[in-house]
Design a protein around this motif. Structure first.
Motif, mmCIF file in Angstrom:
data_model
loop_
_atom_site.group_PDB
_atom_site.id
_atom_site.type_symbol
_atom_site.label_atom_id
_atom_site.label_comp_id
_atom_site.label_asym_id
_atom_site.label_seq_id
_atom_site.Cartn_x
_atom_site.Cartn_y
_atom_site.Cartn_z
ATOM 1 N N TYR A 120 -24.392 -14.345 69.730
ATOM 2 C CA TYR A 120 -23.971 -14.699 71.399
ATOM 3 C C TYR A 120 -24.118 -13.652 72.402
ATOM 4 C CZ TYR A 120 -21.445 -18.715 68.891
ATOM 5 O OH TYR A 120 -21.119 -19.362 67.944
ATOM 6 N N TYR A 146 -22.209 -11.078 73.655
ATOM 7 C CA TYR A 146 -21.203 -10.903 74.493
ATOM 8 C C TYR A 146 -21.469 -9.585 74.868
ATOM 9 C CZ TYR A 146 -18.781 -15.031 73.151
ATOM 10 O OH TYR A 146 -18.185 -16.309 72.669
ATOM 11 N N TYR A 155 -23.951 -21.333 85.249
ATOM 12 C CA TYR A 155 -23.169 -22.730 84.709
ATOM 13 C C TYR A 155 -24.381 -23.582 84.291
ATOM 14 C CZ TYR A 155 -18.954 -20.559 86.335
ATOM 15 O OH TYR A 155 -17.641 -19.942 86.303
ATOM 16 N N THR A 193 -26.216 -21.528 81.387
ATOM 17 C CA THR A 193 -25.688 -21.755 79.884
ATOM 18 C C THR A 193 -24.766 -23.049 80.050
ATOM 19 O OG1 THR A 193 -23.835 -20.255 80.222
ATOM 20 C CG2 THR A 193 -25.572 -19.450 79.092
ATOM 21 N N ILE A 240 -18.842 -21.146 80.382
ATOM 22 C CA ILE A 240 -19.427 -20.045 79.727
ATOM 23 C C ILE A 240 -20.354 -18.971 80.741
ATOM 24 C CG2 ILE A 240 -21.259 -19.521 77.792
ATOM 25 C CD1 ILE A 240 -20.165 -22.124 76.522
ATOM 26 N N GLU A 243 -21.703 -14.964 80.577
ATOM 27 C CA GLU A 243 -21.233 -13.952 79.647
ATOM 28 C C GLU A 243 -21.943 -13.809 78.344
ATOM 29 O OE1 GLU A 243 -18.834 -12.068 80.588
ATOM 30 O OE2 GLU A 243 -18.668 -13.234 82.677
ATOM 31 N N VAL A 244 -22.786 -14.842 77.722
ATOM 32 C CA VAL A 244 -23.223 -14.766 76.865
ATOM 33 C C VAL A 244 -24.981 -14.886 77.006
ATOM 34 C CG1 VAL A 244 -21.672 -15.969 75.462
ATOM 35 C CG2 VAL A 244 -23.464 -17.370 76.487
#
Ligand SMILES: *Cc1c(COP(=O)(O)O)cnc(C)c1O
Length: 429
Positions: free
Chosen positions: A66, A68, A265, A268, A272, A275-276
């Motif tokens: 992911y 992070y 937005y 992804t 979410i 952030e990933v």
């Protein structure tokens, strides 16, 4: 004794072609010097922001899964925001192209029932299917109930600010799209001052109207960027100027906090956002590419000016002129015959560091209406900050030439192209 004679010794170089280039260059010294100062200015700006963020080896590390809290990714966003004069930015290898990030930006900022206004005429070819003015994609903005209008440029390259004011006073416009570069049109790019004035006017009439700038090919060609004038999102491809020829893929968007959040937005998913998103290769080429970009753009601009000067001297019409103020790296040359155009593009390809054996022919490229010929013997596939020439095969026969990682590459390709054209009697000296 100058070492010019070295050029006459090279295989495939016609001595008349070398003469033409050397004569053209003599007139360009002042113009080149002006651009070298611009490069110094941007080089220093980029460097200062890299120092401010204390870029270190740890910013080049990859991530997996992911991804992070990936510091490389997050710091690159900050660096682009600083360089492009905005509150925030997103820079991602996950965006496949300029079209992709511009499409996501439009979908991020527009909702069904709202209206967008393109103020630089019909937008770049690949965006027309996104908007829905061409094709009938079930996923276009039009299919989602978003309205589109456009107004033409005045005098081919000036935004009609009066007409924009009139439209904004009469109806709700949610988003204004400004395209900085010429696209596939035989005209100069829109000036950064004109873009600045336009943004100011829009915001003074309608604070809630968002401004999206398609900045492809424009980066580092002027001291300021559209973000310095308050554009909500400024987006472009890393296969072009800001990738500096080193970024392997991707795109960037710089803009206000709010607009960039909305875009995240689309990048992804809602909730979410930014952030990933891992990248299992090094981020170093993105940093190094941005560091190199002012220099690379200088090489491309000098190459474009030489191309303009040479073809102007030979009696072809070119846009922009060699001595014009430039706002993108694109140089257009209008050839008299289809054969000249194809021959020129094929020579550019044959003088490339990669795929020099490939012979480009006109083909049906996705996103474009006419057949297109594309010469791009590039390290990064299709990168147009590297020397490339392309042309839709329709009258008048116009080649769009751009890029060049080194000025010498552009220059020697021109010598070769002229040599071939002289030998085929396609130009008469
Ligand atoms: C190149 C370009 C695009 C699209 O970028 P891609 O990376 O080719 O998808 C959009 N607008 C303009 C003005 C461009 O030059």
């Amino acid at each position: 004794m100058k070492k010019q004679h070295l050029l006459y010794e090279l295989p495939g170089f016609n001595s008349k072609a070398v003469d033409i280039i050397i004569n053209a260059e003599k007139n360009l010294k002042d113009k080149y010097e002006e651009l070298e100062y611009l490069c110094d200015y941007h080089q220093s700006r980029v460097l200062n922001y890299m120092r401010e963020l204390n870029i270190s080896q740890r910013h080049f590390y990859s991530s997996t899964g992911y991804g992070y809290s990936h510091e490389a990714r997050e710091t690159l966003d900050k660096l682009f925001a600083l360089v492009f004069g905005t509150e925030d930015a997103l820079v991602r290898p996950h965006w496949v192209s300029g079209t992709h990030i511009l499409s996501d930006s439009l979908f991020a900022l527009l909702k069904p029932g709202e209206t967008m206004l393109s103020v630089t005429g019909a937008p770049y070819d690949t965006l027309r299917q996104v908007i829905g003015t061409e094709g009938n994609s079930p996923s276009s903005l039009k299919a989602m109930g978003i309205n589109y209008i456009d107004i033409p440029l005045l005098d081919k390259s000036i935004i009609d600010i009066h007409l924009i004011a009139k439209i904004l006073n009469e109806q709700d416009i949610k988003l204004v799209l400004i395209q900085r570069s010429c696209g596939y049109e035989f005209r100069p790019a829109v000036s950064i001052e004109n873009i600045g004035e336009t943004i100011k006017k829009i915001k003074s009439i309608s604070k809630n109207t968002m401004v999206l700038v398609d900045n492809c090919y424009g980066e580092f060609t002027q001291p300021k960027e559209p973000g310095h004038f308050g554009a909500d999102i400024v987006a472009g491809s890393l296969n072009k100027n800001p990738g500096g020829g080193l970024a392997p893929t991707g795109a960037y968007a710089a803009g206000t906090k709010d607009a960039i959040e909305l875009l995240s937005y689309r990048l992804t998913a809602p909730g979410i956002g930014r952030e990933v998103g891992s990248y299992s290769d090094s981020y170093r080429p993105f940093y190094q590419g941005l560091f190199m970009a002012p220099h690379t753009v200088l090489q491309a601009l000098k190459g474009a000016i030489l191309t303009a000067k040479v073809f102007d001297m030979l009696g072809f019409s070119v846009e922009p002129k060699w001595n014009s103020n430039r706002n993108d790296i694109v140089q257009t040359v209008k050839f008299n015959t289809k054969q000249q155009l194809i021959s020129f593009c094929q020579t550019i390809q044959s003088n490339s560091p990669v795929d020099s054996n490939a012979i480009p022919y006109p083909w049906d490229m996705p996103g474009y209406n006419d057949k297109v010929i594309m010469a791009a013997g590039t390290f990064m596939e299709g990168a147009s900050i590297e020397l490339s020439a392309d042309a839709p095969i329709v009258e008048p026969y116009i080649a769009y030439v751009q890029g060049g990682l080194t000025y010498s590459h552009v220059k020697t390709s021109l010598i070769r192209a002229l040599s071939v054209m002289i030998e085929k009697n396609e130009i008469i000296i």
